[in-house]
Design a protein around this motif. Structure first.
Motif, PDB file in Angstrom:
ATOM      1  N   CYS A  41      42.930  55.182  30.591  1.00  0.00           N
ATOM      2  CA  CYS A  41      43.257  54.302  29.463  1.00  0.00           C
ATOM      3  C   CYS A  41      42.689  52.907  29.684  1.00  0.00           C
ATOM      4  CB  CYS A  41      44.779  54.252  29.293  1.00  0.00           C
ATOM      5  SG  CYS A  41      45.368  53.151  28.004  1.00  0.00           S
ATOM      6  N   ALA A  44      39.040  52.594  29.042  1.00  0.00           N
ATOM      7  CA  ALA A  44      38.718  52.526  27.616  1.00  0.00           C
ATOM      8  C   ALA A  44      39.175  51.231  26.960  1.00  0.00           C
ATOM      9  CB  ALA A  44      39.345  53.716  26.888  1.00  0.00           C
ATOM     10  N   ASN A  45      40.163  50.571  27.549  1.00  0.00           N
ATOM     11  CA  ASN A  45      40.778  49.406  26.890  1.00  0.00           C
ATOM     12  C   ASN A  45      40.656  48.102  27.660  1.00  0.00           C
ATOM     13  OD1 ASN A  45      42.139  50.606  24.446  1.00  0.00           O
ATOM     14  ND2 ASN A  45      42.900  51.950  26.063  1.00  0.00           N
ATOM     15  N   CYS A  55      48.811  50.452  28.684  1.00  0.00           N
ATOM     16  CA  CYS A  55      48.518  51.835  29.082  1.00  0.00           C
ATOM     17  C   CYS A  55      49.723  52.473  29.764  1.00  0.00           C
ATOM     18  CB  CYS A  55      47.290  51.874  29.992  1.00  0.00           C
ATOM     19  SG  CYS A  55      45.745  51.454  29.130  1.00  0.00           S
TER      20      CYS A  55
END
Length: 117
Positions: A41, A44-45, A55
């Motif tokens: 996560c 991706a973030n 996350c």
């Protein structure tokens, strides 16, 4: 004196057993699964403290909605769909797997709403 020591040891073992025998939630994800989720996560973030917090919230929300065995099943289906050949096509073309994926997607959407909005 030996009897007292044995009684004390018995009490200690009994209390340790009570702690170890505490019920675990049916949908409790192993720590390693939670860490894997948070690392992916964050990739991706963003690699920030805020991303880690969001996350972590996301995996906790997911775990509160979707039991771990169903999470593993859905992730396995998604992973197998990425393959090539006849074995992978079975996972792409079998309607019964769609329910597993839909359940995961709904839980992920709820986690998105709770943690990233």
């Amino acid at each position: 004196m030996i009897r007292r020591a044995l009684e004390a040891a018995g009490l200690l073992l009994a209390s340790a057993g009570a702690v170890c025998a505490a019920p675990v939630a049916d949908n409790d994800y192993p720590t390693s699964a939670r860490v894997d989720y948070v690392i992916a996560c964050m990739a991706a973030n963003g690699q920030s403290r805020e991303a880690m917090t969001r996350c972590s919230c996301s995996v906790d929300t997911l775990a509160s909605i979707l039991p771990y065995d169903r999470y593993v099943a859905a992730e396995t289906i998604l992973s197998m769909r990425q393959g090539v050949g006849q074995a992978a096509s079975i996972f792409r073309n079998t309607p019964q797997y769609e329910d597993n994926i839909a359940e995961l997607r709904r839980a992920q959407a709820e986690a998105e709403v709770r943690c990233f909005k």
